[in-house]
Design an enzyme around this catalytic site. Structure first.
Site, PDB file in Angstrom:
ATOM      1  N   THR A  14       0.825  -1.214   0.000  1.00 57.01           N
ATOM      2  CA  THR A  14       0.000   0.000   0.000  1.00 57.01           C
ATOM      3  C   THR A  14       0.850   1.251   0.000  1.00 57.01           C
ATOM      4  OG1 THR A  14      -1.770  -1.188   1.098  1.00 57.01           O
ATOM      5  CG2 THR A  14      -1.821   1.187   1.318  1.00 57.01           C
ATOM      6  N   TYR A  27      -8.367   0.266  -3.970  1.00 58.72           N
ATOM      7  CA  TYR A  27      -7.091   0.704  -4.541  1.00 58.72           C
ATOM      8  C   TYR A  27      -6.300  -0.529  -4.930  1.00 58.72           C
ATOM      9  CZ  TYR A  27      -4.770  -0.795  -0.253  1.00 58.72           C
ATOM     10  OH  TYR A  27      -4.282  -1.551   0.780  1.00 58.72           O
ATOM     11  N   THR A  93       1.807  -4.360   4.244  1.00 57.14           N
ATOM     12  CA  THR A  93       1.713  -4.638   5.682  1.00 57.14           C
ATOM     13  C   THR A  93       1.147  -6.025   5.986  1.00 57.14           C
ATOM     14  OG1 THR A  93      -0.486  -3.643   5.871  1.00 57.14           O
ATOM     15  CG2 THR A  93       1.405  -2.184   6.199  1.00 57.14           C
ATOM     16  N   ASP A  94       0.454  -6.638   5.006  1.00 51.97           N
ATOM     17  CA  ASP A  94      -0.223  -7.916   5.309  1.00 51.97           C
ATOM     18  C   ASP A  94       0.753  -9.003   5.761  1.00 51.97           C
ATOM     19  OD1 ASP A  94      -2.629  -6.783   4.672  1.00 51.97           O
ATOM     20  OD2 ASP A  94      -2.875  -7.800   2.757  1.00 51.97           O
ATOM     21  N   LYS A 166       0.827  -7.472  13.070  1.00 57.99           N
ATOM     22  CA  LYS A 166      -0.262  -6.652  12.538  1.00 57.99           C
ATOM     23  C   LYS A 166      -1.513  -7.027  13.326  1.00 57.99           C
ATOM     24  CE  LYS A 166      -2.562  -5.077   8.376  1.00 57.99           C
ATOM     25  NZ  LYS A 166      -2.668  -5.105   6.914  1.00 57.99           N
ATOM     26  N   GLU A 284      -2.547 -27.844  28.940  1.00 56.24           N
ATOM     27  CA  GLU A 284      -3.673 -28.778  28.819  1.00 56.24           C
ATOM     28  C   GLU A 284      -3.346 -29.930  27.866  1.00 56.24           C
ATOM     29  OE1 GLU A 284      -7.848 -27.414  28.812  1.00 56.24           O
ATOM     30  OE2 GLU A 284      -6.986 -25.412  28.635  1.00 56.24           O
TER      31      GLU A 284
END
Ligand code: ASP
Length: 328
Positions: A14, A27, A93-94, A166, A284
């Site tokens: 982006t 976009y 950023t993903d 993120k 557990e």
């Protein structure tokens, strides 16, 4: 003081995105070439010599081995060049946390290597790209950034690659550090480190591999089917990461399927689908008797990268694997 020379390696995202209008919602990532981004940055009067290379122009949801391999060799080359003081990788950023972690585990902690992205495209109202970029230049130019490993600069925070997560889909403040908070804070005109560099002259933890083995993430949910596990193994998975509930839990049939996989010699790391908190051994689930590895502070996507690197390096012993996940 001489003007710092920073190499910019652009991959898209982006920060290089364009909507074609300042008020359009949709976009496309990775539209702006690095030469155009640097022309925009020039108007900021940044006190550094910047040169750029386009590695890719993609949304980071599409990044993978081909781009990582080229990126790693360009970074290694820049770090070996006495004329280059630091490296910035512009990135979506993903998957920034995955690329940053992969690079962090496979590079010596010398010159600064800084990933930077943006949440709003370059032509959006209030775009965060140029500010984040100016911040990244400030970090990459700073002598105090040496020996800290790969970092991510977003929203005026400097995060270590191993901590960066993120956590928001759209806010400009989309990243946080876990388990540690930021290494420091940065603006285009200020830079504050919270502690001295912890990794001066540390060598790379892993050699850059020939390729990354197939490791799949199994997502746990209430009443989920467990036959997915055998399907993934028959498709060629060499390791599995459980995105488990809570402390890496899963329904009994799924845990049994994963135990059988471990008995067959395929490593399984238990991580959590919960955003924060550690997955510890033998809470557990009886990891000691089954042979699972607990992801500790690493989320499923980072656990997958670490497991891939271990498998590529021939590490298969669960105790040794656990010690790599315990390490910070
Ligand atoms: N999908 C974009 C990417 O990761 C999102 C972003 O950059 O913020 O490339």
């Amino acid at each position: 003081m001489t003007t710092p020379h920073i190499r910019i390696l652009a991959t898209g995202g982006t920060i290089a995105g364009s909507a074609g209008s300042a008020i359009t919602r949709g976009y496309r990532a990775g539209q702006v070439a690095i030469a155009d981004m640097l022309a925009g940055a020039k108007t900021l009067g940044i006190a550094a010599r910047l040169d750029g290379v386009d590695i890719a122009q993609i949304g980071s949801q599409d990044i993978g081995w081909a781009e990582w391999d080229i990126l790693h060799s360009h970074i290694a080359e820049a770090c070996a060049d006495p004329d280059v003081d630091g490296v910035i990788v512009t990135h979506g950023t993903d998957t920034a946390e995955e690329t940053a972690f992969l690079l962090d585990l496979t590079l010596a902690a010398g010159k600064p290597v800084v990933l930077v992205g943006a949440m709003r495209p370059a032509d959006a109202v209030g775009s965060d790209g140029l500010r984040n970029f100016a911040n990244a230049v400030r970090v990459a130019s700073d002598p105090g950034a040496h020996g800290r490993g790969v970092m991510l600069v977003m929203g005026d925070s400097i995060l270590a690659a191993s901590d960066a997560r993120k956590w928001a889909t759209a806010n400009v403040d989309a990243f946080k550090g876990y388990p540690r908070g930021p290494l420091g804070l940065v603006t285009p005109t200020t830079l504050d480190w919270f502690a001295p560099p912890a990794r001066i002259r540390s060598p790379a933890r892993f050699a850059w591999p020939e390729c990354l083995p197939r490791v799949e993430i199994v997502y746990a949910a209430a009443d989920v089917e467990s036959d997915i596990v055998d399907a993934l193994i028959s498709l060629g998975a060499k390791g599995l990461v459980l995105a488990g509930m809570g402390q890496g839990n899963a329904p009994k049939p799924l845990l049994s399927a994963l135990s059988r996989v471990v008995q067959a010699g395929v490593p399984v790391v238990r991580a959590s689908r919960v955003d924060e908190g550690s997955v510890d051994r033998n809470v557990e689930v009886d990891d000691d008797s089954v042979g699972f590895v607990a992801s500790r502070s690493y989320n499923p996507q980072k656990s997958r990268i670490l497991l891939q690197l271990m498998l590529a390096s021939g590490i298969t012993d669960p105790a040794r694997m656990q010690s790599e996940f315990d390490r910070r």
